[in-house]
Design an enzyme around this catalytic site. Structure first.
Site, PDB file in Angstrom:
ATOM      1  N   HIS A  56       0.855  -1.185   0.000  1.00  0.00           N
ATOM      2  CA  HIS A  56       0.000   0.000   0.000  1.00  0.00           C
ATOM      3  C   HIS A  56       0.895   1.240   0.000  1.00  0.00           C
ATOM      4  O   HIS A  56       2.055   1.189   0.415  1.00  0.00           O
ATOM      5  CB  HIS A  56      -0.891   0.014   1.242  1.00  0.00           C
ATOM      6  CG  HIS A  56      -1.936  -1.044   1.238  1.00  0.00           C
ATOM      7  ND1 HIS A  56      -2.999  -1.005   2.109  1.00  0.00           N
ATOM      8  CD2 HIS A  56      -2.104  -2.164   0.495  1.00  0.00           C
ATOM      9  CE1 HIS A  56      -3.772  -2.049   1.903  1.00  0.00           C
ATOM     10  NE2 HIS A  56      -3.238  -2.774   0.924  1.00  0.00           N
ATOM     11  N   GLU A  58       0.928   3.846   1.902  1.00  0.00           N
ATOM     12  CA  GLU A  58       1.406   4.206   3.232  1.00  0.00           C
ATOM     13  C   GLU A  58       2.547   3.286   3.670  1.00  0.00           C
ATOM     14  O   GLU A  58       3.551   3.752   4.228  1.00  0.00           O
ATOM     15  CB  GLU A  58       0.264   4.126   4.264  1.00  0.00           C
ATOM     16  CG  GLU A  58      -0.894   5.055   3.976  1.00  0.00           C
ATOM     17  CD  GLU A  58      -1.993   4.416   3.127  1.00  0.00           C
ATOM     18  OE1 GLU A  58      -3.125   4.921   3.187  1.00  0.00           O
ATOM     19  OE2 GLU A  58      -1.726   3.433   2.397  1.00  0.00           O
ATOM     20  N   CYS A  86      -6.135   1.945   5.874  1.00  0.00           N
ATOM     21  CA  CYS A  86      -6.710   0.643   6.204  1.00  0.00           C
ATOM     22  C   CYS A  86      -6.129   0.225   7.557  1.00  0.00           C
ATOM     23  O   CYS A  86      -5.163   0.835   8.038  1.00  0.00           O
ATOM     24  CB  CYS A  86      -6.385  -0.378   5.112  1.00  0.00           C
ATOM     25  SG  CYS A  86      -4.675  -0.969   5.131  1.00  0.00           S
ATOM     26  N   CYS A  89      -2.257  -0.319   7.434  1.00  0.00           N
ATOM     27  CA  CYS A  89      -1.453   0.898   7.312  1.00  0.00           C
ATOM     28  C   CYS A  89      -1.508   1.738   8.582  1.00  0.00           C
ATOM     29  O   CYS A  89      -0.507   2.330   8.990  1.00  0.00           O
ATOM     30  CB  CYS A  89      -1.904   1.701   6.094  1.00  0.00           C
ATOM     31  SG  CYS A  89      -1.544   0.852   4.537  1.00  0.00           S
TER      32      CYS A  89
END
Length: 158
Positions: A56, A58, A86, A89
């Protein structure tokens, strides 16, 4: 929230578009790690490109920032994410000791194609009711390793 915060968020949104719409390396997600007013890392989602469900934006930005600074702690840093983090993260930002998170789009803006809010709801359930139904086994064996680790005078602590 300052004009500088908005400018950093715009950079995250530009990275979001680059990753998801232009390069198509993953979903449209972008993130920046900023420390003392300086961008330490800027990354997009690369789940598709890297064949890695943890890639992801992040996570990628946190990993890059930590490598650049030579530390696992980003105390004082701010995470600017184009979208609400999420649970994975958020946890990574928490473990990295990031001091603040700003986000643009919310889970409701894209919950028709990504499961962030569903994962969060699942985490609130007791283990037996969760989708993956975590179940504990061999606790005593794992406890023995923890006992050894805790006895180390130079064991990793983070």
């Amino acid at each position: 929230m300052s004009d500088q915060d908005r400018a950093f968020m715009r950079q995250a949104i530009l990275k979001m578009r680059e990753a998801g719409v232009i390069q198509k390396t993953g979903g449209p997600f972008g993130a920046l790690v900023v420390l003392n007013g300086e961008v330490i890392a800027c990354a997009g989602n690369s789940v598709i490109k890297d064949h890695d469900p943890t890639a992801h934006a992040e996570m990628n930005a946190i990993r890059e920032a930590c490598r650049k600074l030579g530390t696992a702690h980003l105390s004082g840093a701010i995470l600017y994410s184009s979208c609400e983090c999420c649970p994975m993260c958020y946890a990574a930002a928490y473990w990295a000791r990031i001091s603040k998170i700003y986000y643009a789009a919310s889970w409701d803006d894209y919950n028709d194609i990504f499961d962030d809010s569903k994962i969060n709801q699942d985490l609130l359930k007791p283990y037996p009711e969760r989708l993956l139904a975590p179940q504990q086994i061999l606790r005593e064996e794992a406890q023995a390793v923890w006992k050894e680790f805790k006895a180390l005078s130079n064991g990793a602590r983070y």
